[in-house]
Design a protein around this motif. Structure first.
Motif, PDB file in Angstrom:
ATOM      1  N   GLU A  45     -20.668  62.163  29.687  1.00  0.00           N
ATOM      2  CA  GLU A  45     -19.444  61.575  30.109  1.00  0.00           C
ATOM      3  C   GLU A  45     -18.256  61.344  29.317  1.00  0.00           C
ATOM      4  N   ASN A  46     -17.066  61.676  29.600  1.00  0.00           N
ATOM      5  CA  ASN A  46     -15.806  61.429  28.856  1.00  0.00           C
ATOM      6  C   ASN A  46     -15.315  59.724  28.426  1.00  0.00           C
ATOM      7  N   ILE A  47     -15.839  59.033  29.399  1.00  0.00           N
ATOM      8  CA  ILE A  47     -15.407  57.671  29.486  1.00  0.00           C
ATOM      9  C   ILE A  47     -16.653  56.866  29.552  1.00  0.00           C
ATOM     10  N   LEU A  48     -16.676  55.712  28.652  1.00  0.00           N
ATOM     11  CA  LEU A  48     -17.584  54.805  28.795  1.00  0.00           C
ATOM     12  C   LEU A  48     -16.787  53.511  28.892  1.00  0.00           C
ATOM     13  N   VAL A  49     -17.299  52.732  30.341  1.00  0.00           N
ATOM     14  CA  VAL A  49     -16.984  51.311  30.482  1.00  0.00           C
ATOM     15  C   VAL A  49     -18.062  50.589  30.298  1.00  0.00           C
ATOM     16  N   ILE A  50     -17.567  49.387  29.350  1.00  0.00           N
ATOM     17  CA  ILE A  50     -18.532  48.484  28.915  1.00  0.00           C
ATOM     18  C   ILE A  50     -18.131  47.068  29.464  1.00  0.00           C
ATOM     19  N   ASN A  51     -18.918  46.210  30.235  1.00  0.00           N
ATOM     20  CA  ASN A  51     -19.028  45.003  30.633  1.00  0.00           C
ATOM     21  C   ASN A  51     -19.616  44.084  29.743  1.00  0.00           C
ATOM     22  N   PHE A  52     -18.834  43.466  28.677  1.00  0.00           N
ATOM     23  CA  PHE A  52     -19.516  42.786  27.684  1.00  0.00           C
ATOM     24  C   PHE A  52     -19.367  41.323  28.028  1.00  0.00           C
ATOM     25  N   ILE A  53     -20.469  40.717  27.964  1.00  0.00           N
ATOM     26  CA  ILE A  53     -20.679  39.286  28.289  1.00  0.00           C
ATOM     27  C   ILE A  53     -21.164  38.686  27.202  1.00  0.00           C
ATOM     28  N   THR A  54     -20.799  37.369  26.700  1.00  0.00           N
ATOM     29  CA  THR A  54     -21.357  36.748  25.547  1.00  0.00           C
ATOM     30  C   THR A  54     -21.483  35.159  26.367  1.00  0.00           C
ATOM     31  N   PRO A  55     -22.916  34.865  27.015  1.00  0.00           N
ATOM     32  CA  PRO A  55     -22.924  33.749  27.855  1.00  0.00           C
ATOM     33  C   PRO A  55     -23.530  32.640  26.834  1.00  0.00           C
ATOM     34  N   ILE A  56     -22.892  32.150  25.788  1.00  0.00           N
ATOM     35  CA  ILE A  56     -23.210  31.364  24.888  1.00  0.00           C
ATOM     36  C   ILE A  56     -24.111  30.052  25.178  1.00  0.00           C
ATOM     37  N   ASN A  57     -23.510  29.273  26.365  1.00  0.00           N
ATOM     38  CA  ASN A  57     -24.334  28.411  26.779  1.00  0.00           C
ATOM     39  C   ASN A  57     -25.343  28.359  27.570  1.00  0.00           C
ATOM     40  N   PHE A  58     -25.923  29.570  27.707  1.00  0.00           N
ATOM     41  CA  PHE A  58     -27.172  29.563  28.549  1.00  0.00           C
ATOM     42  C   PHE A  58     -28.359  29.494  27.907  1.00  0.00           C
ATOM     43  N   SER A  59     -29.393  28.672  28.789  1.00  0.00           N
ATOM     44  CA  SER A  59     -30.628  28.693  28.455  1.00  0.00           C
ATOM     45  C   SER A  59     -31.490  29.991  28.889  1.00  0.00           C
ATOM     46  N   ASP A  60     -32.839  29.848  28.263  1.00  0.00           N
ATOM     47  CA  ASP A  60     -33.532  31.244  28.806  1.00  0.00           C
ATOM     48  C   ASP A  60     -33.786  31.274  30.477  1.00  0.00           C
ATOM     49  N   ASN A  85     -16.775  60.957  36.207  1.00  0.00           N
ATOM     50  CA  ASN A  85     -17.101  61.347  34.815  1.00  0.00           C
ATOM     51  C   ASN A  85     -16.849  60.197  33.674  1.00  0.00           C
ATOM     52  N   ALA A  86     -17.546  59.014  34.112  1.00  0.00           N
ATOM     53  CA  ALA A  86     -17.598  57.881  33.446  1.00  0.00           C
ATOM     54  C   ALA A  86     -18.733  57.151  33.289  1.00  0.00           C
ATOM     55  N   LYS A  87     -19.230  56.549  32.248  1.00  0.00           N
ATOM     56  CA  LYS A  87     -20.577  55.953  32.394  1.00  0.00           C
ATOM     57  C   LYS A  87     -20.138  54.345  32.280  1.00  0.00           C
ATOM     58  N   SER A 153      -6.928  51.970  34.155  1.00  0.00           N
ATOM     59  CA  SER A 153      -7.219  52.110  32.392  1.00  0.00           C
ATOM     60  C   SER A 153      -8.029  53.146  32.413  1.00  0.00           C
ATOM     61  N   ILE A 154      -9.186  53.589  33.195  1.00  0.00           N
ATOM     62  CA  ILE A 154      -9.792  54.700  33.104  1.00  0.00           C
ATOM     63  C   ILE A 154      -9.374  55.883  33.340  1.00  0.00           C
ATOM     64  N   SER A 155      -8.149  56.097  34.045  1.00  0.00           N
ATOM     65  CA  SER A 155      -7.413  57.056  34.090  1.00  0.00           C
ATOM     66  C   SER A 155      -6.483  57.527  32.881  1.00  0.00           C
ATOM     67  N   GLU A 156      -5.940  56.176  32.304  1.00  0.00           N
ATOM     68  CA  GLU A 156      -5.247  56.273  30.996  1.00  0.00           C
ATOM     69  C   GLU A 156      -6.137  56.758  29.817  1.00  0.00           C
ATOM     70  N   MET A 157      -7.262  56.424  29.729  1.00  0.00           N
ATOM     71  CA  MET A 157      -8.309  56.986  28.831  1.00  0.00           C
ATOM     72  C   MET A 157      -8.637  58.489  28.890  1.00  0.00           C
ATOM     73  N   LYS A 158      -8.446  58.999  30.110  1.00  0.00           N
ATOM     74  CA  LYS A 158      -8.755  60.314  30.544  1.00  0.00           C
ATOM     75  C   LYS A 158      -7.720  61.179  29.927  1.00  0.00           C
TER      76      LYS A 158
END
Length: 159
Positions: A45-60, A85-87, A153-158
């Protein structure tokens, strides 16, 4: 006096609009691109979309309950986003719940903190969407965003 008040409103207005997108005026290096390609098996794929999450206060136990809800929410959200064409990757920072996340094959754990170190080295961002292309261009969306903003944003990156 009225001019100063107007100037202050303009400055604060521009600052509040900038919260949705964190600009970085440098492209990714070839090493960073290769590292991301390897980490996410990002080849076709030409584009990579990353949902980045840092759930700092979560327990197991919080991870075990919240991960399926989070994935369900984002899966529904992305149904109306043009991902041609995006992952898309769901990425949790390497933190307390990594053992539970490794049981879920739809979530990638940022074990080596590649995403954290490249995009958020000095930032304690809890949640963001990173959209990048193979040329090293990228855009980071934080705060509130909608499906159209991600599609645009995906279109911009393409281009």
């Amino acid at each position: 006096m009225k001019k100063w008040i107007l100037i202050i409103f303009i400055i604060f207005g521009l600052k509040s609009n900038a919260q949705n997108s964190i600009p970085r005026f440098v492209k990714l290096t070839l090493t960073e691109i290769k590292s991301i390609e390897t980490e996410f098996n990002w080849h076709n794929e030409n584009i990579l979309v990353i949902n980045f999450i840092t759930p700092i206060n979560f327990s197991d136990s919080d991870y075990e309950k919240n991960i399926p809800q989070t994935i369900d929410y984002w899966s529904e959200f992305y149904k109306n986003v043009d991902l041609k064409n995006a992952k898309k990757e769901f990425v949790y920072s390497d933190c307390v719940g990594r053992n539970q996340m490794s049981k879920n094959n739809t979530i990638h754990v940022d074990k080596n903190e590649i995403i954290r170190n490249i995009f958020f080295p000095k930032d304690k961002t809890c949640s963001a969407i990173v959209i990048l292309n193979k040329n090293g261009d990228f855009k980071i969306l934080t705060g509130k965003y909608n499906q159209q903003e991600i599609t645009d944003s995906i279109s911009e990156m393409k281009n």
